[in-house]
Structures are given as structure tokens and as C-alpha cells.
Design an enzyme around this catalytic site. Structure first.
Site, PDB file in Angstrom:
ATOM      1  N   CYS A   2       0.831  -1.190   0.000  1.00  0.00           N
ATOM      2  CA  CYS A   2       0.000   0.000   0.000  1.00  0.00           C
ATOM      3  C   CYS A   2       0.871   1.246   0.000  1.00  0.00           C
ATOM      4  O   CYS A   2       2.028   1.227   0.387  1.00  0.00           O
ATOM      5  CB  CYS A   2      -0.972   0.035   1.164  1.00  0.00           C
ATOM      6  SG  CYS A   2      -2.105  -1.354   1.255  1.00  0.00           S
ATOM      7  N   ARG A  27       5.763  -0.584  -4.488  1.00  0.00           N
ATOM      8  CA  ARG A  27       5.390  -1.239  -3.236  1.00  0.00           C
ATOM      9  C   ARG A  27       4.406  -2.382  -3.461  1.00  0.00           C
ATOM     10  O   ARG A  27       4.199  -3.207  -2.574  1.00  0.00           O
ATOM     11  CB  ARG A  27       4.767  -0.214  -2.276  1.00  0.00           C
ATOM     12  CG  ARG A  27       5.751   0.836  -1.820  1.00  0.00           C
ATOM     13  CD  ARG A  27       5.064   1.933  -1.037  1.00  0.00           C
ATOM     14  NE  ARG A  27       4.651   1.489   0.273  1.00  0.00           N
ATOM     15  CZ  ARG A  27       5.390   1.567   1.363  1.00  0.00           C
ATOM     16  NH1 ARG A  27       6.614   2.059   1.294  1.00  0.00           N
ATOM     17  NH2 ARG A  27       4.933   1.180   2.528  1.00  0.00           N
ATOM     18  N   TRP A  75      -3.051  -2.630  -1.616  1.00  0.00           N
ATOM     19  CA  TRP A  75      -2.674  -4.033  -1.789  1.00  0.00           C
ATOM     20  C   TRP A  75      -3.658  -4.846  -0.960  1.00  0.00           C
ATOM     21  O   TRP A  75      -3.709  -4.715   0.258  1.00  0.00           O
ATOM     22  CB  TRP A  75      -1.245  -4.237  -1.310  1.00  0.00           C
ATOM     23  CG  TRP A  75      -0.643  -5.571  -1.627  1.00  0.00           C
ATOM     24  CD1 TRP A  75      -0.085  -5.976  -2.798  1.00  0.00           C
ATOM     25  CD2 TRP A  75      -0.493  -6.688  -0.723  1.00  0.00           C
ATOM     26  NE1 TRP A  75       0.389  -7.257  -2.694  1.00  0.00           N
ATOM     27  CE2 TRP A  75       0.152  -7.720  -1.434  1.00  0.00           C
ATOM     28  CE3 TRP A  75      -0.857  -6.912   0.605  1.00  0.00           C
ATOM     29  CZ2 TRP A  75       0.454  -8.949  -0.857  1.00  0.00           C
ATOM     30  CZ3 TRP A  75      -0.561  -8.138   1.182  1.00  0.00           C
ATOM     31  CH2 TRP A  75       0.087  -9.139   0.452  1.00  0.00           C
ATOM     32  N   ASN A 101      -2.970   2.347   5.569  1.00  0.00           N
ATOM     33  CA  ASN A 101      -2.069   1.217   5.375  1.00  0.00           C
ATOM     34  C   ASN A 101      -2.062   0.382   6.650  1.00  0.00           C
ATOM     35  O   ASN A 101      -2.115   0.933   7.746  1.00  0.00           O
ATOM     36  CB  ASN A 101      -0.636   1.684   5.118  1.00  0.00           C
ATOM     37  CG  ASN A 101      -0.449   2.291   3.754  1.00  0.00           C
ATOM     38  OD1 ASN A 101      -1.356   2.336   2.944  1.00  0.00           O
ATOM     39  ND2 ASN A 101       0.754   2.805   3.502  1.00  0.00           N
ATOM     40  N   GLY A 102      -1.960  -0.938   6.520  1.00  0.00           N
ATOM     41  CA  GLY A 102      -1.865  -1.799   7.687  1.00  0.00           C
ATOM     42  C   GLY A 102      -3.098  -2.660   7.867  1.00  0.00           C
ATOM     43  O   GLY A 102      -3.907  -2.825   6.950  1.00  0.00           O
ATOM     44  N   GLU A 485      17.717 -18.634  -3.253  1.00  0.00           N
ATOM     45  CA  GLU A 485      17.470 -17.276  -3.736  1.00  0.00           C
ATOM     46  C   GLU A 485      17.201 -17.275  -5.237  1.00  0.00           C
ATOM     47  O   GLU A 485      16.338 -16.540  -5.731  1.00  0.00           O
ATOM     48  CB  GLU A 485      18.664 -16.378  -3.390  1.00  0.00           C
ATOM     49  CG  GLU A 485      18.565 -14.959  -3.903  1.00  0.00           C
ATOM     50  CD  GLU A 485      17.388 -14.176  -3.357  1.00  0.00           C
ATOM     51  OE1 GLU A 485      17.076 -13.119  -3.926  1.00  0.00           O
ATOM     52  OE2 GLU A 485      16.752 -14.617  -2.373  1.00  0.00           O
ATOM     53  N   LYS A 489      13.763 -15.897  -6.949  1.00  0.00           N
ATOM     54  CA  LYS A 489      13.722 -14.859  -7.988  1.00  0.00           C
ATOM     55  C   LYS A 489      12.920 -15.327  -9.197  1.00  0.00           C
ATOM     56  O   LYS A 489      12.121 -14.585  -9.751  1.00  0.00           O
ATOM     57  CB  LYS A 489      15.142 -14.486  -8.425  1.00  0.00           C
ATOM     58  CG  LYS A 489      15.870 -13.620  -7.452  1.00  0.00           C
ATOM     59  CD  LYS A 489      15.257 -12.223  -7.377  1.00  0.00           C
ATOM     60  CE  LYS A 489      15.561 -11.572  -6.048  1.00  0.00           C
ATOM     61  NZ  LYS A 489      14.757 -12.074  -4.932  1.00  0.00           N
ATOM     62  N   GLU A 492       9.169 -15.465  -8.292  1.00  0.00           N
ATOM     63  CA  GLU A 492       8.606 -14.144  -8.009  1.00  0.00           C
ATOM     64  C   GLU A 492       8.186 -13.418  -9.275  1.00  0.00           C
ATOM     65  O   GLU A 492       7.107 -12.821  -9.321  1.00  0.00           O
ATOM     66  CB  GLU A 492       9.641 -13.269  -7.282  1.00  0.00           C
ATOM     67  CG  GLU A 492       9.747 -13.491  -5.793  1.00  0.00           C
ATOM     68  CD  GLU A 492      10.747 -12.548  -5.173  1.00  0.00           C
ATOM     69  OE1 GLU A 492      10.398 -11.916  -4.169  1.00  0.00           O
ATOM     70  OE2 GLU A 492      11.890 -12.441  -5.676  1.00  0.00           O
ATOM     71  N   HIS A 508      16.445 -38.116  -1.921  1.00  0.00           N
ATOM     72  CA  HIS A 508      15.493 -38.230  -0.816  1.00  0.00           C
ATOM     73  C   HIS A 508      14.134 -37.628  -1.163  1.00  0.00           C
ATOM     74  O   HIS A 508      13.390 -37.239  -0.265  1.00  0.00           O
ATOM     75  CB  HIS A 508      16.063 -37.565   0.441  1.00  0.00           C
ATOM     76  CG  HIS A 508      17.304 -38.211   0.942  1.00  0.00           C
ATOM     77  ND1 HIS A 508      17.315 -39.446   1.549  1.00  0.00           N
ATOM     78  CD2 HIS A 508      18.602 -37.804   0.892  1.00  0.00           C
ATOM     79  CE1 HIS A 508      18.562 -39.769   1.868  1.00  0.00           C
ATOM     80  NE2 HIS A 508      19.359 -38.798   1.471  1.00  0.00           N
ATOM     81  N   LYS A 610       6.743  -4.640  -2.164  1.00  0.00           N
ATOM     82  CA  LYS A 610       8.157  -4.404  -1.875  1.00  0.00           C
ATOM     83  C   LYS A 610       8.417  -4.357  -0.376  1.00  0.00           C
ATOM     84  O   LYS A 610       9.336  -4.991   0.130  1.00  0.00           O
ATOM     85  CB  LYS A 610       8.588  -3.082  -2.519  1.00  0.00           C
ATOM     86  CG  LYS A 610      10.050  -2.728  -2.294  1.00  0.00           C
ATOM     87  CD  LYS A 610      10.963  -3.725  -2.976  1.00  0.00           C
ATOM     88  CE  LYS A 610      12.414  -3.348  -2.832  1.00  0.00           C
ATOM     89  NZ  LYS A 610      13.299  -4.382  -3.390  1.00  0.00           N
TER      90      LYS A 610
END
Length: 615
Positions: A2, A27, A75, A101-102, A485, A489, A492, A508, A610
Site C-alpha cells: 500500500c 510497493r 494491496w 495502510n496496515g 534465492e 527470484k 517471483e 530423498h 516491496k
């Protein structure tokens, strides 16, 4: 997550609000809107599902005059992405507008009470609670500030709120509790925003509100009240960032720009912090010289990409400094009973310094017996920095792309610096290993530049992934977190399902997934585990799997099923200590080019934000 922008000026503010929203797009969001007081005690509101460009298209056709306004990018948390759930939200008589926001954790109880009082809700958001509570309070008082204080006392959770009222045309009230909010000070105009980047073209003077603060903002003045409702002064910070630092320049995407900025970012990080043979420990804070010699253990807490950086640091700390290290996801750490070992340094990692779970973890250990807390962060004025005993600023510059790249390499470099300083506890001040690490750190920006030259062959390699839906990433030892990582990426920004495993774990379970349609991406530096890794790769080839290997240029790999089953990209030879930083870069480039070919929104991947400022 947001974004909030607000403005009071002697000019129409809609262009200011629109520009601010555009600068906050990084964001993550799914709808946008703004509300403006038009000077006749009327609020005009426009909301659109989708991108800020939808708002911009409307405003090109229809002007929204007015000198006071608030705007928001949402968001979705409570309620699906939809225009009726978008902010600003307005009171029944349309005289109050609110952006938030929140998350309001007690919204269900408050919602039930408001419904009983006769209020009708137009959205599925928790945020609409705020505007109705304000309306309810203003039925008993004409004092807007008192009404805001009364409402915030009822709210539980994390929030940043901006409020305008039709009967107060030259006034904007904002509240911070757990979510970032700044005041921007201009000439005969003032602003609020959830990130100072939104306001850089307008001002470089900012006040960072603290938890519990309420600001009553006017055209040429402001008053800040703390959590006890007493008037307080907060420091004015002058930002050194420039507006053009947040543009893409000649690059197609912010992520591409930020990948290629890594040599410069690491140069900036290291500048003035390396002696001839030692790292200057005072760069971690004035108390570092006193605290670091007492450190016997390290606890690292982080989320997402930062967590992967912490996993790499565990290998460094235990192998180079002989210091035991635990690494934990912040959202798990804060909700379980933990045992604090004596003389443990508590390290938090966050690019933004406002990551809700990481910040909550830091706050949860204040009275738990830790030796000290250290934040490694990229935002100087962030809550994480302000609340930590020691700080190492990464100096990586603004990172706009949601998928972190240069912040990750800066975190790794910072953690190697920390490891090197702490290794004095084991080896003493005359530490040949520290001199070696300092030498490696000096070469790091140049080494990263060399590996960026692989851009074109990796771009060609990316074509293989266009029709794929799954991928495996493998690494051994310290390169297992790098594989994690790399998988993160890819998933995402390209939306390809990707998982990472220690290569020795193939047999395994994951080996069952390997076939001709499953690309297996592997990190293969020339280290002590290379022989073991080669055996693991043979297991993949024996099942007809397609191997994509980023290998040290001195490593020779062979294909058991023909050359088409093995694609190898030669990575310049580097010392194994800094190899994790170097091998990160090709995986970033691979994810970027795959996403471009698949046509996804590289900088703003769906459903992601973000700065994750809520749980």
C-alpha cells in the site's frame, strides 16, 4: 505494501498526488484512488481498480481542482481487488475521507458494534471501520483532532492513516502506529507519504513519525502529538537522495537497472570502511568496539531474500569466525518460545527497515538477555535502524523493483564484513584471514562487473524456460542458500514454480520430479564439494533431466546423455569466500530474462509488495 500520499498547497494537488502514487508503484498494489477538497466544502473522489495509469487517464479528461487531498494505492488484504474496496474510503455523508495502510486486528468487533449503531458498510475492508468511527465521534464533538485521538485509541494493530474533512479544507491529519509515515516539508506547502521517495521531486526535508504519533498538518505549519497526546518536536532530516535516482534511466525495467548497479552499490557500501588489512569496526556503531569482543553466538532473524542472506552468513560465521550461528524466519521466531544463550548478538536484516515481522522480532527480544542488537539495513531513518543498538547501513541506494537484487548482494557483503570483524575473537587482532577478506572485498565490485558480462549468453539461455512450468535449483554447502534465492527470484517474477534443494537431498524425494520437462539449475563453484556435486548431476542426467549449470570456468562437466542434456555457463574464477555473492548475479539475470520473455510485470509481480509492513 500500500502507499499513501497527502498534500496541502496553494495549487491544485492532484498532479502532486498522482506523481507520488506513481513513485510508490514499486510497493505493490491492485487499485488506486484519491480524494480532494475542492474549496466549496465538498470532497471529490476517484477510485480505479488496476494501475495508477487508470487514474492518470481519468485525470487527463476530468480535472479534480482542490488544494488539499489524499491518495492511496491498495494491496488487498481484507476484500478482493475491486473499486468499491479501493481507498480513499468516505463517511456516509461524504464529508470525511480516509486512507489506511496496515491491518486493524480488532475490526470484527468494531464492525459488529458499528452495524448495531446503524452503519452500512460499502466495502469488505477493515479500513472502512476508521471512517465510520470518525463519523460517529464527530457527532459528539466538532474537534477533529479529538475525534481522531478517540478513534485511534479504539484501534488495535498496525496502521498509517491520512484523514481529510470537508469542513476543514486547509488541514490534513495523519497517524502512525506500526506502519511507516513521513512528513515532507515544502515552501508554503506540506505533504505526507508512506515513503519519502514519493515526495523527492517536491522536497528533501522530511520528518519521520514515530509509533503513536499524530500530526495535524496545515499549509505552513504542523503540530505533532506523541502517543501520550503531548506536543513533541521530531528531527527534520535532509535526504541526500535525488529524484532521478528513482527513474529507470536507459534500462527497460528497474530490476534490470538494479542488477547492473551492483558494482557501484558495493563500491559505495565499502567506501571508507576498509583499512589496509582490517575492517573498521566503528562503522557498525560507537559501541561496536566494546560489544564485538564479547560476542560468542549470533542469532539472525529475517524474511524472504534477507533470510537467504542470513543462511549464507551462518556458513561464514561458523567456518571463518568459529562463532555458532542460528538463522530463523522472523514470522516464526516471534511466535515461539526461544532460549537466549549468553553473549548472543541479535542481527536483523531488512532492506526497508520496516518489515513488520522482523521489526516485531526485534521488539520481542528487548528484555530477553541478548548482548546487543545489530540492524543491517538500507534506509537510515527506518524503525529497525532507530531501535537497534548497532547499525550497518548498506548504502545501496533506492531499490524500486519488488524482487530484491542489489540489496541482496549488499546484505551478503555486509554480513561478510561482520563475519570478518567478529573473527578477531578467534584469531586475534593480527588476523591474516581478515587481511585476506579485506583484499577480497576490495576486488568485489570488479568481480561483479566481470560476471555481469554473462548477460547475453544468459539471455539466450532464458529462451529454454519460456514454455516451462517448473524448475529445480541445486546447490551444496554455502551455495544451497544461493540456490534458494535463485528459485525465489524465478518464481517471483516469471511465475514459474521453482524449488531449491541441497544437491545431496535429490535422492530423498526431489529426484522423482526429474524428467525431460524439468530444468535443473545448478550452482557449481570449484570448491571442496564439487566432486559430490558432480555425482548429483549424474543422477539428474540418468533420469533424462535437462541441466543448466553455472560453473567455475575451470570446471569440466560432461553429459552422459548427449550434449543437449547439459548447458553450462562459465563463471569467472573467484575465491570461494566471495563466491556466493558472485554466483548470485547469474541467477538474477536468468530470472529477469525469463520474466521478460514471458511478458510478466517484472518490477511489480502480482500479489507481491516491496515493503511488507503487515503480517
Amino acid at each position: 505494501m500500500c502507499g499513501i500520499v497527502g498534500a496541502i498547497a496553494e495549487r491544485d494537488v492532484w498532479p502532486v498526488l498522482l506523481s507520488g502514487l506513481e513513485r510508490l508503484e514499486y510497493r505493490g498494489y491492485d487499485s488506486a484512488g484519491m480524494a480532494i477538497l475542492n474549496g466549496s466544502q465538498r470532497l471529490n473522489r476517484i477510485r480505479k481498480k488496476g494501475k495508477v495509469s487508470e487514474l492518470a487517464a481519468f485525470l487527463k479528461k476530468e480535472n479534480l481542482p482542490g488544494h488539499t487531498g489524499i491518495a492511496h494505492t491498495r494491496w488487498a488484504t481484507h476484500g478482493a481487488p475491486a473499486e468499491h474496496n479501493a481507498h480513499p474510503l468516505m463517511s456516509p455523508n461524504a464529508d470525511i475521507a480516509v486512507v489506511h495502510n496496515g491491518i486493524i486486528e480488532n475490526h470484527i468487533e468494531l464492525h459488529e458494534a458499528l452495524v448495531k449503531a446503524g452503519y452500512v458498510f460499502d466495502s469488505q475492508t477493515d479500513s472502512e471501520i476508521i471512517v465510520h468511527l470518525l463519523h460517529q465521534q464527530l457527532a459528539h464533538t466538532s474537534d477533529l483532532l479529538k475525534a481522531v485521538i478517540a478513534v485511534t485509541q479504539q484501534l488495535k494493530g498496525a496502521f498509517a492513516i491520512g484523514i481529510v474533512h470537508a469542513l476543514h479544507p486547509h488541514r490534513l491529519i495523519a497517524v502512525r502506529q506500526g506502519c511507516p509515515l513521513v512528513i515532507g516539508l515544502g515552501k508554503d506547502e506540506n505533504f505526507i507519504a508512506s515513503d519519502q521517495l514519493a515526495l523527492l521531486p517536491l522536497t528533501q526535508q522530511f520528518i519521520h513519525l514515530e509509533d503513536g504519533d499524530i500530526v495535524d498538518l496545515r499549509l505552513r505549519e504542523y503540530t505533532i502529538y506523541d502517543k501520550h497526546h503531548s506536543v513533541v518536536d521530531r528531527s527534520i532530516h535532509r535526504s541526500t537522495l535525488l529524484a532521478d535516482e528513482t527513474t529507470k534511466g536507459h534500462y527497460r525495467h528497474y530490476m534490470e537497472k538494479e542488477i547492473h548497479e551492483q558494482p557501484a552499490a558495493l563500491t559505495q557500501l565499502l567506501e571508507g570502511r576498509l583499512g589496509d588489512t582490517q575492517i573498521l569496526s566503528e562503522v557498525f556503531g560507537n559501541q561496536a568496539e566494546h560489544i564485538f569482543p564479547r560476542v560468542e553466538r549470533v542469532q539472525i532473524v529475517a524474511c524472504g531474500t534477507s533470510y537467504h542472506a542470513g543462511m549464507v552468513a551462518r556458513y561464514w560465521l561458523e567456518s571463518l569466525a568459529n562463532i555458532p550461528c542460528q538463522v530463523e524466519v522472523a514470522s516464526e521466531f516471534r511466535y515461539r518460545k526461544t532460549v537466549t544463550q549468553p553473549n548472543t548478538l541479535f542481527v536483523t536484516l531488512s532492506q526497508s527497515g520496516e518489515t513488520a515481522d522482523t521489526l516485531a522480532a526485534l521488539r520481542s527480544i528487548k528484555n530477553s538477555g541478548y548482548l546487543a542488537s545489530l540492524a543491517i539495513c538500507n534506509v537510515p531513518e527506518s524503525a529497525l535502524v532507530r531501535e537497534s543498538d548497532l547499525v550497518l547501513m548498506m548504502r545501496a541506494g533506492p531499490e524500486i523493483g519488488v524482487a530484491s537484487t542489489k540489496a541482496f548482494s549488499a546484505q551478503l557483503t555486509s554480513l561478510l564484513m561482520l563475519t570478518t570483524v567478529l573473527s578477531r575473537n578467534h584469531y586475534g587482532k593480527q588476523n591474516p584471514q581478515e587481511a585476506h577478506c579485506v583484499k577480497l572485498l576490495r576486488t568485489l565490485p570488479t568481480q561483479v562487473s566481470h560476471v555481469l558480462s554473462l548477460n547475453n549468453p544468459i539471455k539466450q539461455l532464458a529462451e529454454f524456460f519460456v514454455d516451462k512450468h517448473h524448475a529445480l535449483f541445486l546447490g551444496r554447502g554455502i551455495h544451497y542458500p544461493i540456490a534458494l534465492e535463485g528459485a525465489l527470484k524465478l518464481k517471483e517474477i516469471s511465475y514459474i514454480h521453482a524449488e531449491a534443494y541441497p544437491a545431496g537431498e535429490l535422492k530423498h524425494g526431489p529426484l522423482a520430479l526429474v524428467d525431460e520437462d524439468m530444468p535443473v539449475v545448478t550452482v557449481a563453484p570449484n570448491d571442496a564439494l564439487l566432486g559430490k556435486l558432480k555425482s548429483n548431476l549424474q543422477e539428474v542426467q540418468a533420469r533424462g533431466g535437462k541441466l543448466i549449470v553455472f560453473a567455475d570456468e575451470t570446471v569440466r562437466l560432461s553429459s552422459s546423455n548427449g550434449s543437449t542434456m547439459l548447458l553450462s555457463i562459465a563463471v569467472p574464477k573467484v575465491d570461494e569466500i566471495i563466491a556466493p555473492i558472485i554466483y548470485t548475479i547469474p541467477l538474477q539475470l536468468l530470472a529477469y530474462h525469463v520474466a521478460v520473455l514471458k511478458g510478466t510485470d517484472v518490477d511489480q509481480p502480482r500479489n507481491l509488495a516491496k515493503s511488507v509492513t503487515v503480517e
